[in-house]
Design an enzyme around this catalytic site. Structure first.
Site, PDB file in Angstrom:
ATOM      1  N   TYR A   1      -1.497  -0.765  10.112  1.00  0.00           N
ATOM      2  CA  TYR A   1      -1.830  -1.128   8.615  1.00  0.00           C
ATOM      3  C   TYR A   1      -0.512  -0.974   8.085  1.00  0.00           C
ATOM      4  O   TYR A   1      -0.176  -1.752   7.092  1.00  0.00           O
ATOM      5  CB  TYR A   1      -2.692  -0.200   8.144  1.00  0.00           C
ATOM      6  CG  TYR A   1      -3.177  -0.251   6.591  1.00  0.00           C
ATOM      7  CD1 TYR A   1      -3.873  -1.613   6.212  1.00  0.00           C
ATOM      8  CD2 TYR A   1      -2.791   0.552   5.740  1.00  0.00           C
ATOM      9  CE1 TYR A   1      -4.095  -1.691   4.867  1.00  0.00           C
ATOM     10  CE2 TYR A   1      -3.104   0.129   4.497  1.00  0.00           C
ATOM     11  CZ  TYR A   1      -3.928  -0.949   4.009  1.00  0.00           C
ATOM     12  OH  TYR A   1      -4.134  -1.003   2.669  1.00  0.00           O
TER      13      TYR A   1
ATOM     14  N   SER B   1       1.028  -1.257  -0.166  1.00  0.00           N
ATOM     15  CA  SER B   1       0.025  -0.017   0.043  1.00  0.00           C
ATOM     16  C   SER B   1       0.971   1.220  -0.111  1.00  0.00           C
ATOM     17  O   SER B   1       2.096   1.140   0.452  1.00  0.00           O
ATOM     18  CB  SER B   1      -0.958   0.075   1.272  1.00  0.00           C
ATOM     19  OG  SER B   1      -1.476   1.218   1.538  1.00  0.00           O
TER      20      SER B   1
END
Length: 254
Positions: free
Chosen positions: A160, A147
């Site tokens: 995350y 990401s």
């Protein structure tokens, strides 16, 4: 590697980036196993593309092993293409209100996103190593999903970002280790895409997010992620790298 005629496995294939990837690979002639924690979603996508639906929690190694056995039984061979799109994006501050800690959430996110990707990669690679090499010596390719947050993590994204940073960091050592087997390992680091998670946000929030994307000044289309997957599969010289797919955006602190 020519996609046509290959067996592919896509985790998180019941929605979002995974579903778009499953559809694109199927449109290029691949036989696609759609793996998702939500079996109903996997079945819906598999029915649409003529694929095989498989249910598994990617964070559970035994469940992943059983899923690969079902793929081999259902499609006749182990996949040469494995794409990891399964993941969760929950956010929490390290220390929240009234001193509340988020250690449990951190462990959950790491288990699903990072360990889950490693589990799938491990069983995929073992299956690829047992197959005969294709032209050029290639046996398979693994594509993991990092990401943009692995570099631009925002407030509340410690878990995350850590999980996605781990995915990015293991790309090169995995590619080096598996080179002798003719197996490539790549990662895609998507930015802001029009997935179900983004669609749930208020319109004003979405406008603020899009304002940070230089060009194209819009959310990414999931099909564009699928297109990048296809380009990686088809280009044998892409290996050991993380590709940001983000319209040149850089995420602000909040």
């Amino acid at each position: 590697m020519n996609i046509d005629g290959q067996i592919a496995l896509v985790t998180g294939g019941g929605s979002g980036l995974g579903a778009a990837t499953a559809r694109l690979l199927a449109s290029r002639g691949a036989k696609v196993a759609v793996l998702d924690f939500d079996l109903a979603r996997a079945e819906a996508v598999a029915a649409e593309i003529g694929g095989l639906a498989v249910q598994a929690d990617v964070g559970d190694a035994a469940a992943v092993e059983a899923a690969f056995a079902r793929v081999e039984e259902g499609l006749g061979a182990m996949p040469r293409v494995a794409v990891n799109c399964a993941g969760i994006g929950v956010a929490a501050r390290i220390v929240g209100r009234e001193g509340k800690l988020s250690i449990d959430l951190f462990e959950k996110v790491i288990r699903v996103n990072l360990i889950g990707s490693y589990n799938v990669m491990s069983y995929a690679v073992r299956g690829m190593q047992a197959q005969d090499p294709l032209e050029g010596g290639e046996r398979g390719v693994v594509i993991n999903t990092a990401s943009a947050a692995y570099q631009d993590g925002q407030v509340g994204q410690a878990a995350y970002s850590a999980s996605k940073g781990g995915i990015a960091a293991m790309s090169l050592p995995a590619a080096r280790e598996l080179a002798r087997s003719g197996i490539r390992v790549m990662a895609i680091a998507p930015g802001l895409f029009n997935t179900p998670m983004m669609e749930s946000l208020p319109e004003e929030t979405t406008r603020q997010i899009v304002a940070n994307i230089p060009f194209p000044d819009r959310l990414g289309h999931p099909s564009e992620y699928g297109l990048m997957v296809a380009q990686i599969v088809e280009n044998p010289y892409l290996n050991g790298e993380v590709i940001r797919l983000d319209g040149a955006t850089r995420l602000p602190p909040r």
